[in-house]
Enzyme design. Structure first.
Site, PDB file in Angstrom:
ATOM      1  N   HIS A  31       0.841  -1.206   0.000  1.00  0.00           N
ATOM      2  CA  HIS A  31       0.000   0.000   0.000  1.00  0.00           C
ATOM      3  C   HIS A  31       0.878   1.260   0.000  1.00  0.00           C
ATOM      4  O   HIS A  31       0.844   2.060   0.930  1.00  0.00           O
ATOM      5  CB  HIS A  31      -0.930  -0.009   1.211  1.00  0.00           C
ATOM      6  CG  HIS A  31      -2.338   0.369   0.904  1.00  0.00           C
ATOM      7  ND1 HIS A  31      -3.107  -0.298  -0.007  1.00  0.00           N
ATOM      8  CD2 HIS A  31      -3.130   1.355   1.401  1.00  0.00           C
ATOM      9  CE1 HIS A  31      -4.302   0.225  -0.061  1.00  0.00           C
ATOM     10  NE2 HIS A  31      -4.358   1.246   0.773  1.00  0.00           N
ATOM     11  N   ASP A  41      -2.956   7.613  -1.751  1.00  0.00           N
ATOM     12  CA  ASP A  41      -4.215   7.406  -2.476  1.00  0.00           C
ATOM     13  C   ASP A  41      -3.879   6.754  -3.808  1.00  0.00           C
ATOM     14  O   ASP A  41      -2.781   6.907  -4.337  1.00  0.00           O
ATOM     15  CB  ASP A  41      -4.921   8.754  -2.693  1.00  0.00           C
ATOM     16  CG  ASP A  41      -6.336   8.597  -3.250  1.00  0.00           C
ATOM     17  OD1 ASP A  41      -6.893   7.479  -3.144  1.00  0.00           O
ATOM     18  OD2 ASP A  41      -6.886   9.575  -3.785  1.00  0.00           O
ATOM     19  N   ASN A  49      -3.945   3.380  -4.530  1.00  0.00           N
ATOM     20  CA  ASN A  49      -3.330   2.047  -4.488  1.00  0.00           C
ATOM     21  C   ASN A  49      -4.156   0.997  -5.224  1.00  0.00           C
ATOM     22  O   ASN A  49      -3.616   0.166  -5.946  1.00  0.00           O
ATOM     23  CB  ASN A  49      -3.114   1.624  -3.028  1.00  0.00           C
ATOM     24  CG  ASN A  49      -2.112   2.498  -2.320  1.00  0.00           C
ATOM     25  OD1 ASN A  49      -0.920   2.410  -2.559  1.00  0.00           O
ATOM     26  ND2 ASN A  49      -2.593   3.369  -1.434  1.00  0.00           N
ATOM     27  N   GLY A  50      -5.487   1.011  -5.037  1.00  0.00           N
ATOM     28  CA  GLY A  50      -6.341   0.044  -5.718  1.00  0.00           C
ATOM     29  C   GLY A  50      -6.296   0.212  -7.220  1.00  0.00           C
ATOM     30  O   GLY A  50      -6.152  -0.770  -7.973  1.00  0.00           O
ATOM     31  N   ARG A  51      -6.414   1.449  -7.682  1.00  0.00           N
ATOM     32  CA  ARG A  51      -6.373   1.697  -9.127  1.00  0.00           C
ATOM     33  C   ARG A  51      -5.002   1.344  -9.698  1.00  0.00           C
ATOM     34  O   ARG A  51      -4.907   0.773 -10.792  1.00  0.00           O
ATOM     35  CB  ARG A  51      -6.723   3.161  -9.404  1.00  0.00           C
ATOM     36  CG  ARG A  51      -8.211   3.461  -9.245  1.00  0.00           C
ATOM     37  CD  ARG A  51      -8.506   4.944  -9.281  1.00  0.00           C
ATOM     38  NE  ARG A  51      -8.014   5.600  -8.085  1.00  0.00           N
ATOM     39  CZ  ARG A  51      -7.592   6.863  -8.037  1.00  0.00           C
ATOM     40  NH1 ARG A  51      -7.573   7.596  -9.134  1.00  0.00           N
ATOM     41  NH2 ARG A  51      -7.190   7.392  -6.899  1.00  0.00           N
ATOM     42  N   ARG A 101      -4.654  -2.425 -10.255  1.00  0.00           N
ATOM     43  CA  ARG A 101      -5.337  -2.948 -11.445  1.00  0.00           C
ATOM     44  C   ARG A 101      -4.604  -2.549 -12.726  1.00  0.00           C
ATOM     45  O   ARG A 101      -4.593  -3.298 -13.709  1.00  0.00           O
ATOM     46  CB  ARG A 101      -6.796  -2.497 -11.425  1.00  0.00           C
ATOM     47  CG  ARG A 101      -7.582  -3.178 -10.305  1.00  0.00           C
ATOM     48  CD  ARG A 101      -9.029  -2.776 -10.250  1.00  0.00           C
ATOM     49  NE  ARG A 101      -9.264  -1.457  -9.686  1.00  0.00           N
ATOM     50  CZ  ARG A 101      -9.351  -1.190  -8.383  1.00  0.00           C
ATOM     51  NH1 ARG A 101      -9.173  -2.151  -7.481  1.00  0.00           N
ATOM     52  NH2 ARG A 101      -9.604   0.039  -7.955  1.00  0.00           N
ATOM     53  N   TYR A 106     -13.612 -10.408  -4.329  1.00  0.00           N
ATOM     54  CA  TYR A 106     -12.321  -9.716  -4.415  1.00  0.00           C
ATOM     55  C   TYR A 106     -11.840  -9.314  -3.028  1.00  0.00           C
ATOM     56  O   TYR A 106     -10.697  -9.614  -2.640  1.00  0.00           O
ATOM     57  CB  TYR A 106     -12.498  -8.499  -5.322  1.00  0.00           C
ATOM     58  CG  TYR A 106     -11.320  -7.570  -5.454  1.00  0.00           C
ATOM     59  CD1 TYR A 106     -10.096  -8.007  -5.940  1.00  0.00           C
ATOM     60  CD2 TYR A 106     -11.452  -6.208  -5.132  1.00  0.00           C
ATOM     61  CE1 TYR A 106      -9.026  -7.127  -6.095  1.00  0.00           C
ATOM     62  CE2 TYR A 106     -10.391  -5.330  -5.281  1.00  0.00           C
ATOM     63  CZ  TYR A 106      -9.187  -5.791  -5.756  1.00  0.00           C
ATOM     64  OH  TYR A 106      -8.139  -4.921  -5.912  1.00  0.00           O
ATOM     65  N   TYR A 107     -12.706  -8.689  -2.253  1.00  0.00           N
ATOM     66  CA  TYR A 107     -12.320  -8.287  -0.903  1.00  0.00           C
ATOM     67  C   TYR A 107     -12.096  -9.497   0.004  1.00  0.00           C
ATOM     68  O   TYR A 107     -11.202  -9.502   0.856  1.00  0.00           O
ATOM     69  CB  TYR A 107     -13.370  -7.362  -0.299  1.00  0.00           C
ATOM     70  CG  TYR A 107     -13.356  -5.960  -0.856  1.00  0.00           C
ATOM     71  CD1 TYR A 107     -12.150  -5.287  -1.052  1.00  0.00           C
ATOM     72  CD2 TYR A 107     -14.533  -5.302  -1.190  1.00  0.00           C
ATOM     73  CE1 TYR A 107     -12.125  -4.003  -1.569  1.00  0.00           C
ATOM     74  CE2 TYR A 107     -14.518  -4.020  -1.701  1.00  0.00           C
ATOM     75  CZ  TYR A 107     -13.306  -3.371  -1.893  1.00  0.00           C
ATOM     76  OH  TYR A 107     -13.284  -2.091  -2.403  1.00  0.00           O
ATOM     77  N   ASN A 154       5.433 -12.806   6.733  1.00  0.00           N
ATOM     78  CA  ASN A 154       5.828 -13.636   5.593  1.00  0.00           C
ATOM     79  C   ASN A 154       5.304 -15.062   5.730  1.00  0.00           C
ATOM     80  O   ASN A 154       5.946 -16.031   5.316  1.00  0.00           O
ATOM     81  CB  ASN A 154       7.351 -13.655   5.438  1.00  0.00           C
ATOM     82  CG  ASN A 154       7.788 -13.996   4.016  1.00  0.00           C
ATOM     83  OD1 ASN A 154       7.090 -13.698   3.047  1.00  0.00           O
ATOM     84  ND2 ASN A 154       8.940 -14.636   3.885  1.00  0.00           N
TER      85      ASN A 154
END
Length: 352
Positions: free
Chosen positions: A189, A193, A195-197, A200, A231-232, A245
């Site tokens: 992460h 702002d 991170n999700g986009r 993908r 997905y979540y 790990n």
């Protein structure tokens, strides 16, 4: 990958993907015009869906104009949408020259935010953050606590180097590597702002590098949006023990491969409609498609399913079919009455 051992399910999905890839290998030669249309549809859907997953919206009419670069973005959401549009185009056109490195990721993030006016575009986060899952009913949950901000540059650099080294060795399927890379990126992460986009976009880029171009013609982001709850769920399951790990990559990798399988099957279905119904006129093909789908379809879905005809042609024939329905209650009218074309979805900013 924590001594990752592929299951029979995962191996079967990989086998299916490469079988489907083989079936599509000649599409570019015989269906160039139809693929160009599918690529345009996929670009709109990918931009829309990837942003919608993060709660970023605009109206359908504004979206189409932004994708076509016919209007200037007029608010923060639209500026983010325009940034995603540009990044998609860059990957589709230049993926061969985009190496998987820390600098590439920073440059991609900078372009993603180039219209937004935020100072953090192209910079790793300088504050700690949390991964928040947003659900369909509107509630949010903290899914994961990523590493501290000061660790991010080294972690991203190491992730890219490990991916490239494993890719060169060729001991693990490049698709499995792609899935693991995307998952680790999301877990780090690295940005305040986006991170999700970014994840993908990196999925699309690493799939291209794996030799699979299906994401150009079928929106991977839309498939993810349509299965957002799953997905979540897999993100949460595969996150357990990540900081130590000790996490299990398998749930996310299996989901990831299922997305790719669906994308190839959707592509084959779209081109199959072209191949099997070459001689059908637009109105007959619209009715046949409505019958086969057994559900209401939006105009956008019809355009996607019938790539041999333009949006204008489909809209004109839909109007003619509706006119015939009003004046004629024969079989054609009854079919339309059973499989009504649904209205476009409403979005948060449809009033704009």
């Amino acid at each position: 990958m924590n001594n990752f051992q592929p299951s029979h399910t995962l191996i079967n999905k990989l086998t299916t993907i490469y079988q489907l890839y083989g079936e599509t290998s000649n599409f570019e030669k015989y269906y160039r015009k139809e693929l160009e249309k599918l690529a345009n549809v996929a670009k709109i859907q990918s931009t829309d869906s990837s942003n919608r997953i993060e709660g970023i919206y605009t109206s359908d009419s504004r979206l189409n104009k932004i994708i076509s670069d016919k209007v200037e973005p007029r608010d923060r959401d639209e500026r983010k949408i325009a940034g995603y549009r540009d990044m998609l185009s860059l990957i589709h056109e230049n993926y061969r020259y985009m190496s998987i490195t820390k600098n590439t990721i920073l440059s991609m993030h900078n372009m993603l935010f180039k219209y937004a006016g935020d100072s953090w575009g192209g910079h790793f986060k300088d504050i700690n953050n949390k991964i928040i899952a947003k659900y369909a009913d509107g509630h949010e949950e903290v899914r994961f606590n990523p590493p501290d901000a000061f660790l991010v540059p080294e972690l991203i650099d190491g992730l890219c180097k490990q991916y490239n080294e494993a890719f060169e060795r060729g001991e693990i399927s490049p698709l499995v590597l792609s899935a693991a890379f995307v998952f680790d990126f999301v877990s780090i992460h690295p940005f305040r702002d986006g991170n999700g986009r970014m994840s993908r976009l990196l999925m699309l880029l690493t799939m291209y590098r794996s030799g699979l171009e299906v994401g150009k013609y079928i929106s991977l982001e839309k498939i993810i949006e349509d299965s957002k709850e799953s997905y979540y769920d897999v993100l949460a399951t595969s996150s357990v023990g990540w900081n130590e790990n000790q996490n299990d990559y398998a749930p996310f990798v299996n989901y990831y491969l299922a997305v790719v399988v669906k994308a190839y099957r959707d592509l084959i279905e779209r081109i199959g409609l072209v191949h099997n119904h070459k001689e059908l006129k637009a109105d007959k093909l619209i009715l046949k498609t409505l019958q086969q789908q057994l559900r209401p379809l939006s105009r956008a879905e019809l355009v996607e399913l019938i790539p041999q005809y333009s949006q204008t042609t489909i809209q004109r024939n839909l109007k003619q079919l509706r006119d015939e329905k009003r004046s004629n209650q024969l079989e054609k009218g009854k079919i339309l009455n059973t499989f009504l074309v649904k209205t476009p979805k409403m979005t948060k900013n449809n009033s704009k």
